[in-house]
Design a protein around this motif. Structure first.
Motif, PDB file in Angstrom:
ATOM      1  N   ARG A   1       0.850  -1.194   0.000  1.00 21.05           N
ATOM      2  CA  ARG A   1       0.000   0.000   0.000  1.00 21.05           C
ATOM      3  C   ARG A   1       0.880   1.235   0.000  1.00 21.05           C
ATOM      4  NH1 ARG A   1      -5.457  -0.141   3.429  1.00 21.05           N
ATOM      5  NH2 ARG A   1      -6.452  -1.857   2.316  1.00 21.05           N
ATOM      6  N   LYS A   2       0.454   2.250  -0.720  1.00 23.03           N
ATOM      7  CA  LYS A   2       1.248   3.472  -0.826  1.00 23.03           C
ATOM      8  C   LYS A   2       1.424   4.174   0.517  1.00 23.03           C
ATOM      9  CE  LYS A   2       1.630   3.549  -5.366  1.00 23.03           C
ATOM     10  NZ  LYS A   2       2.792   3.250  -6.066  1.00 23.03           N
ATOM     11  N   ASP A   3       0.515   3.968   1.441  1.00 28.75           N
ATOM     12  CA  ASP A   3       0.635   4.623   2.738  1.00 28.75           C
ATOM     13  C   ASP A   3       1.339   3.756   3.784  1.00 28.75           C
ATOM     14  OD1 ASP A   3      -1.400   2.774   2.975  1.00 28.75           O
ATOM     15  OD2 ASP A   3      -2.891   4.200   3.723  1.00 28.75           O
ATOM     16  N   TYR A   4       1.882   2.627   3.363  1.00 29.20           N
ATOM     17  CA  TYR A   4       2.634   1.775   4.288  1.00 29.20           C
ATOM     18  C   TYR A   4       3.973   2.458   4.562  1.00 29.20           C
ATOM     19  CZ  TYR A   4       4.400  -2.495   6.424  1.00 29.20           C
ATOM     20  OH  TYR A   4       4.894  -3.409   7.314  1.00 29.20           O
ATOM     21  N   PRO A   5       4.434   2.489   5.814  1.00 33.71           N
ATOM     22  CA  PRO A   5       5.693   3.182   6.111  1.00 33.71           C
ATOM     23  C   PRO A   5       6.864   2.612   5.318  1.00 33.71           C
ATOM     24  CG  PRO A   5       4.589   2.435   8.119  1.00 33.71           C
ATOM     25  CD  PRO A   5       3.820   1.883   6.973  1.00 33.71           C
ATOM     26  N   GLU A   6       7.621   3.495   4.697  1.00 37.99           N
ATOM     27  CA  GLU A   6       8.719   3.070   3.831  1.00 37.99           C
ATOM     28  C   GLU A   6       9.744   2.204   4.563  1.00 37.99           C
ATOM     29  OE1 GLU A   6      12.064   5.311   1.263  1.00 37.99           O
ATOM     30  OE2 GLU A   6      10.041   6.104   1.130  1.00 37.99           O
ATOM     31  N   GLY A   7      10.018   2.517   5.797  1.00 35.89           N
ATOM     32  CA  GLY A   7      10.987   1.750   6.583  1.00 35.89           C
ATOM     33  C   GLY A   7      10.375   0.583   7.335  1.00 35.89           C
ATOM     34  N   GLY A   8       9.124   0.268   7.068  1.00 34.99           N
ATOM     35  CA  GLY A   8       8.441  -0.811   7.770  1.00 34.99           C
ATOM     36  C   GLY A   8       7.654  -0.267   8.948  1.00 34.99           C
ATOM     37  N   PRO A   9       6.976  -1.145   9.676  1.00 38.32           N
ATOM     38  CA  PRO A   9       6.167  -0.685  10.813  1.00 38.32           C
ATOM     39  C   PRO A   9       7.045  -0.100  11.927  1.00 38.32           C
ATOM     40  CG  PRO A   9       6.178  -3.086  10.676  1.00 38.32           C
ATOM     41  CD  PRO A   9       6.939  -2.571   9.496  1.00 38.32           C
ATOM     42  N   GLU A  10       6.436   0.720  12.768  1.00 38.47           N
ATOM     43  CA  GLU A  10       7.184   1.390  13.839  1.00 38.47           C
ATOM     44  C   GLU A  10       7.832   0.398  14.802  1.00 38.47           C
ATOM     45  OE1 GLU A  10       5.063   4.414  15.895  1.00 38.47           O
ATOM     46  OE2 GLU A  10       4.394   5.344  14.016  1.00 38.47           O
ATOM     47  N   ARG A  11       7.076  -0.595  15.189  1.00 40.78           N
ATOM     48  CA  ARG A  11       7.686  -1.572  16.094  1.00 40.78           C
ATOM     49  C   ARG A  11       8.033  -2.837  15.311  1.00 40.78           C
ATOM     50  NH1 ARG A  11       3.599  -5.240  18.635  1.00 40.78           N
ATOM     51  NH2 ARG A  11       1.759  -4.673  17.462  1.00 40.78           N
ATOM     52  N   GLU A  12       9.108  -3.435  15.722  1.00 40.32           N
ATOM     53  CA  GLU A  12       9.629  -4.608  15.038  1.00 40.32           C
ATOM     54  C   GLU A  12       8.661  -5.784  15.180  1.00 40.32           C
ATOM     55  OE1 GLU A  12      13.370  -6.992  16.241  1.00 40.32           O
ATOM     56  OE2 GLU A  12      14.020  -5.337  14.971  1.00 40.32           O
ATOM     57  N   TRP A  13       8.573  -6.567  14.136  1.00 38.19           N
ATOM     58  CA  TRP A  13       7.705  -7.745  14.170  1.00 38.19           C
ATOM     59  C   TRP A  13       8.178  -8.666  15.284  1.00 38.19           C
ATOM     60  CZ3 TRP A  13       9.150 -12.734  11.751  1.00 38.19           C
ATOM     61  CH2 TRP A  13       8.128 -13.686  11.850  1.00 38.19           C
ATOM     62  N   GLN A  14       7.244  -9.126  16.118  1.00 39.56           N
ATOM     63  CA  GLN A  14       7.597  -9.892  17.312  1.00 39.56           C
ATOM     64  C   GLN A  14       8.240 -11.239  17.000  1.00 39.56           C
ATOM     65  OE1 GLN A  14       3.917 -10.182  19.394  1.00 39.56           O
ATOM     66  NE2 GLN A  14       3.050 -11.694  18.016  1.00 39.56           N
ATOM     67  N   GLY A  15       8.048 -11.760  15.818  1.00 41.75           N
ATOM     68  CA  GLY A  15       8.641 -13.044  15.468  1.00 41.75           C
ATOM     69  C   GLY A  15      10.050 -12.931  14.896  1.00 41.75           C
ATOM     70  N   PHE A  16      10.560 -11.709  14.753  1.00 46.80           N
ATOM     71  CA  PHE A  16      11.850 -11.493  14.108  1.00 46.80           C
ATOM     72  C   PHE A  16      12.990 -12.172  14.876  1.00 46.80           C
ATOM     73  CE2 PHE A  16      15.578  -8.731  13.146  1.00 46.80           C
ATOM     74  CZ  PHE A  16      15.695  -9.083  11.813  1.00 46.80           C
ATOM     75  N   GLN A  17      13.038 -12.010  16.178  1.00 47.05           N
ATOM     76  CA  GLN A  17      14.116 -12.607  16.979  1.00 47.05           C
ATOM     77  C   GLN A  17      14.045 -14.133  16.904  1.00 47.05           C
ATOM     78  OE1 GLN A  17      16.710 -10.863  18.331  1.00 47.05           O
ATOM     79  NE2 GLN A  17      17.556 -12.919  18.547  1.00 47.05           N
ATOM     80  N   GLU A  18      12.842 -14.677  16.896  1.00 46.95           N
ATOM     81  CA  GLU A  18      12.669 -16.130  16.788  1.00 46.95           C
ATOM     82  C   GLU A  18      13.265 -16.646  15.472  1.00 46.95           C
ATOM     83  OE1 GLU A  18       8.981 -19.214  16.252  1.00 46.95           O
ATOM     84  OE2 GLU A  18       8.633 -17.409  17.444  1.00 46.95           O
ATOM     85  N   VAL A  19      13.060 -15.918  14.385  1.00 45.63           N
ATOM     86  CA  VAL A  19      13.611 -16.311  13.086  1.00 45.63           C
ATOM     87  C   VAL A  19      15.136 -16.251  13.132  1.00 45.63           C
ATOM     88  CG1 VAL A  19      13.793 -15.636  10.652  1.00 45.63           C
ATOM     89  CG2 VAL A  19      11.567 -15.666  11.763  1.00 45.63           C
ATOM     90  N   LEU A  20      15.682 -15.199  13.737  1.00 45.61           N
ATOM     91  CA  LEU A  20      17.143 -15.085  13.848  1.00 45.61           C
ATOM     92  C   LEU A  20      17.717 -16.237  14.672  1.00 45.61           C
ATOM     93  CD1 LEU A  20      17.676 -11.261  14.442  1.00 45.61           C
ATOM     94  CD2 LEU A  20      18.051 -12.554  12.351  1.00 45.61           C
ATOM     95  N   ASP A  21      17.056 -16.570  15.787  1.00 46.43           N
ATOM     96  CA  ASP A  21      17.526 -17.664  16.636  1.00 46.43           C
ATOM     97  C   ASP A  21      17.498 -18.997  15.881  1.00 46.43           C
ATOM     98  OD1 ASP A  21      17.828 -15.799  18.629  1.00 46.43           O
ATOM     99  OD2 ASP A  21      15.984 -16.352  19.699  1.00 46.43           O
TER     100      ASP A  21
END
Length: 177
Positions: A145-165
């Motif tokens: 969507r054109k109004d989606y923040p260019e740098g992604g959402p303000e808070r990091e996706w909660q599953g991100f650390q799980e994927v890294l681990d």
């Protein structure tokens, strides 16, 4: 059959549904209302001399600030038997961001519609499993969507650390050649 003949056939059969016919780089697109999309697609599929038996693609387009109606769902159809192509464009407003699913006509529409929902938030009524296909189920928003923040959402996706681990844990199975 030539693309202009096809568009004339559509206008004859669905005179109130065709809003415009656009030619761009020798390709025609028929702009239609969304209300009878399944009926129109079924007819394009079943009519013997049209025979659009292959749904090449469905995609969404966001025209935020560029057109009065924000979204379009674009269907690219092809007839393997007759070797002709057609592009349908259905306008979808932001306040009613939904359209009927064409999965009953082309089973291959399933993942295309899910992707369109995932990226643009356009809902497909009657879809057998309208869940995200590219983003995690708990992802917030729709990234194309054109109004989606260019740098992604303000808070990091909660599953991100799980994927890294998990990636770190599975590193031992990496090919070391």
């Amino acid at each position: 059959m030539e693309p202009l003949e096809i568009t004339e056939r559509i206008k004859e059969r669905f005179p109130d549904e065709v809003l415009d016919v656009i030619e761009f780089r020798e390709q025609l697109a028929v702009v239609i209302k969304k209300e009878r999309i399944v009926e129109l697609c079924r007819w394009l599929h079943d009519e013997p001399d049209l025979g659009f038996d292959y749904l090449k693609d469905i995609c969404g387009v966001d025209y935020l600030g560029k057109k009065p109606v924000r979204f379009e769902v674009v269907y690219t159809l092809y007839s393997l038997r007759h070797r002709h192509m057609l592009r349908l464009k259905a306008a979808v407003s932001e306040d009613a961001a939904y359209i009927d699913s064409v999965v009953p006509v082309w089973i291959g529409a399933n993942w295309h519609e899910r992707e369109c929902y995932d990226m643009y938030g356009i809902r497909f009524n009657g879809h057998p499993d309208l869940s995200r296909v590219l983003m995690p189920e708990d992802w917030e928003g729709h990234p194309l969507r054109k109004d989606y923040p260019e740098g992604g959402p303000e808070r990091e996706w909660q599953g991100f650390q799980e994927v890294l681990d998990k990636a770190q844990k599975l590193k031992e199975f990496s090919w070391k050649g």
